[in-house]
Design an enzyme around this catalytic site. Structure first.
Site, short mmCIF file in Angstrom:
data_model
loop_
_atom_site.label_atom_id
_atom_site.label_comp_id
_atom_site.label_asym_id
_atom_site.label_seq_id
_atom_site.Cartn_x
_atom_site.Cartn_y
_atom_site.Cartn_z
N GLU A 143 -151.56 32.10 32.81
CA GLU A 143 -152.85 32.42 33.53
C GLU A 143 -152.59 32.89 35.02
O GLU A 143 -151.87 31.97 35.64
CB GLU A 143 -153.76 31.12 33.70
CG GLU A 143 -155.02 31.19 34.07
CD GLU A 143 -156.03 30.17 33.84
OE1 GLU A 143 -156.02 29.55 32.70
OE2 GLU A 143 -157.03 30.31 34.78
N LYS A 176 -159.71 21.07 31.84
CA LYS A 176 -159.07 22.12 31.40
C LYS A 176 -158.44 22.70 32.92
O LYS A 176 -157.14 22.85 32.91
CB LYS A 176 -160.00 23.08 31.04
CG LYS A 176 -159.15 24.35 30.52
CD LYS A 176 -159.07 25.57 31.19
CE LYS A 176 -158.05 26.54 30.88
NZ LYS A 176 -157.61 27.64 31.73
N ASP A 203 -143.83 18.27 24.64
CA ASP A 203 -144.86 18.95 23.66
C ASP A 203 -146.15 18.64 24.00
O ASP A 203 -146.79 17.72 24.44
CB ASP A 203 -144.96 17.60 22.36
CG ASP A 203 -145.71 17.97 21.31
OD1 ASP A 203 -146.69 18.60 21.33
OD2 ASP A 203 -145.56 17.11 20.38
N HIS A 256 -159.08 34.31 41.80
CA HIS A 256 -158.59 34.60 40.27
C HIS A 256 -158.57 36.47 39.97
O HIS A 256 -157.38 36.65 39.74
CB HIS A 256 -159.71 34.19 39.30
CG HIS A 256 -159.38 33.87 38.07
ND1 HIS A 256 -158.66 32.77 37.68
CD2 HIS A 256 -159.39 34.64 36.82
CE1 HIS A 256 -158.60 33.03 36.44
NE2 HIS A 256 -158.83 33.89 35.84
C1 MEV Z 1 -159.59 28.08 34.98
O1 MEV Z 1 -158.52 28.06 34.22
C2 MEV Z 1 -159.87 26.70 35.23
C3 MEV Z 1 -161.10 26.25 36.05
O2 MEV Z 1 -162.51 26.88 34.93
C4 MEV Z 1 -161.44 24.85 36.08
C5 MEV Z 1 -162.75 24.20 36.79
O3 MEV Z 1 -163.66 25.07 36.52
O4 MEV Z 1 -162.79 23.46 37.37
C6 MEV Z 1 -161.26 27.15 37.42
#
Ligand code: MEV
Length: 437
Positions: free
Chosen positions: A85, A279, A295, A392
């Site tokens: 990413e 995530k 792992d 991003h």
């Molecule tokens: C993207 O990989 C992760 C985010 O969506 C985490 C979040 O929303 O806190 C930016």
């Protein structure tokens, strides 16, 4: 129409690719040369990778990036991160720099106990099972003496075996719930070997147990396996600073902290937000877990189960403003190792450990937790200020340019243009087409 194959694993690599070409890549000569282009010229190194899994035909690259400036318990680290990413390493680096100037990260290992279960069927009287277990427990422990010899020398080994009556949840279901310390190893092989030995010892002992014989009711082993749910193997990472120190650009420290804490409260309340929130933290956790040959599926499964430990999926992290101080922290379960598995085998993993200054398992737990907290901080910071798309898409710009086969000059011109303009897929294509014409 492809046909099934038998004996595929017996074919050598060239034969496997030949078969693949004939069945699935018939008119794709480029695909075959791509597979071969990813072979390593160093035959010994390639053989090492071939042997990691079954039916290897080539290697699959992911970038390894460095996020420097991580001050963790007053020690400076550069984190090797493996991820696909685009914005993850940049975000980690930003968060590291931000907290470097505000006292750095703190991390503490809370406990390191791993666990596994022998899952049993037994439809006789509970008292008989309890009495049998009480009598047999020393024999069970003695049966793994040889297996745990080395582990004991390294300060680990079996902690305890308990019999759990789970018949209220599932008729006839019992567990041998076993706990272990595994030192610097994740311990999967050790734990599974112990559990399988307990299972066979238990069945053997049960065959000769008089009340089982009298009632013709014997415990039966269903399966024996470690658990990736490790709520007794946890680490805490945290940051704190004066609220006023959080002031950035045109946002006051108080405004930032209030909105940040609110974002955390939302993630604690709403599972849909919590999953994405967590995530974001796992972007940082997994990148380190992969770079160190651990792992990541086990870690992911365990962490998300932990996020729902109180019956509802929620945010792993928490934040508060106390007086004039902002606190942000999280606690996650992490069963990882610095010995065993790929850790001493994969040359890149060995380099990652050198970069990390040869941590032991507890040090690595702290580093990984900090990476997760930093990533979570960076994401929530972006979300509550500029939004994430700006950063991003800036990082994703190079991927779009590479998709368009942009030349170095085109890349340079596009990067300059988009330093002042909003990046979107279509805007980049339009700009490149314009300079091309
Ligand atoms: C993207 O990989 C992760 C985010 O969506 C985490 C979040 O929303 O806190 C930016």
């Amino acid at each position: 129409m492809p046909s099934p194959v038998s004996g595929f694993s017996k074919k050598n690599k060239a034969e496997k690719i030949e078969w693949l070409a004939s069945q699935y890549l018939e008119n794709e000569p480029d695909a075959i040369s791509i597979l071969k282009n990813y072979w390593n010229e160093d035959l010994k190194l390639q053989q090492l990778h071939d042997d990691f899994i079954e039916n290897t035909i080539t290697n699959y690259y992911l970038p390894l990036g460095i996020a420097p400036n991580f001050l963790i318990n007053k020690k400076l680290y550069a984190l090797p991160m493996v991820t696909e990413e685009s914005s993850v390493v940049a975000a980690a680096s930003n968060a590291a720099k931000f907290w470097l100037e505000r006292g750095g990260f703190k991390a503490t290992v809370i406990s390191t106990i791993k666990n596994g279960q022998v899952h049993l069927n037994y439809f006789g009287k509970a008292e008989e099972m309890i009495a049998f277990f009480k009598q047999t427990k020393p024999t069970l422990i003695a049966s793994i003496e040889e297996i745990q010899q080395n582990m004991k020398k390294r300060g680990g080994g079996l902690l305890d075996i308990e019999l759990k009556d789970c018949t209220k949840e599932l008729e006839g279901y019992y567990q041998l719930h076993c706990t272990f310390e595994t030192g610097d190893a994740m311990g999967a092989n050790f734990i599974n070997s112990c559990l399988e030995t307990f299972a066979s010892t238990l069945e053997k002992e049960a065959e000769n147990y008089s009340s089982f014989i009298a009632n013709n009711q014997f415990p039966e082993v269903v399966m024996s396996i470690l658990s990736n749910y490790v709520p007794e193997c946890t680490v805490k990472a945290s940051v704190s600073c004066k609220v006023s120190e959080l002031a950035q650009n045109d946002i006051s420290g108080e405004e930032f902290a209030t909105k940040f804490v609110r974002a955390i409260q939302i993630a604690k309340t709403a599972p849909r937000r919590a999953v994405t929130h967590n995530k974001g933290a796992m972007n940082g956790v997994d990148a380190l877990v992969v770079a160190t040959g651990n792992d990541f599926r086990a870690v992911e499964a365990g962490v998300h189960a932990y996020a729902s430990k109180d019956g509802k999926y929620t945010s792993l992290s928490d934040a508060k403003i106390e007086g004039d101080t902002f606190h942000f922290w999280f606690e996650i379960p992490l069963a990882i190792g610095t010995v065993g598995g790929l850790t001493r085998l994969h040359p890149m993993v060995k380099v990652a450990f050198k970069i990390l200054q040869q941590p032991n398992a507890e040090d690595l737990m702290k580093i990984i937790a900090v990476s997760g907290l930093a990533q979570n901080f960076a994401a929530v910071r972006s979300l509550t200020t500029t939004g994430i798309q700006k950063g991003h898409m800036k990082m994703h710009l190079m991927n779009i340019l590479n998709q368009l086969d942009a030349t170095d000059e085109e890349k340079k011109a596009t990067i300059t243009y988009f330093s002042k303009n909003t990046v979107s897929h279509s805007a980049v294509i339009a700009f490149v087409n314009q300079i091309r014409s």
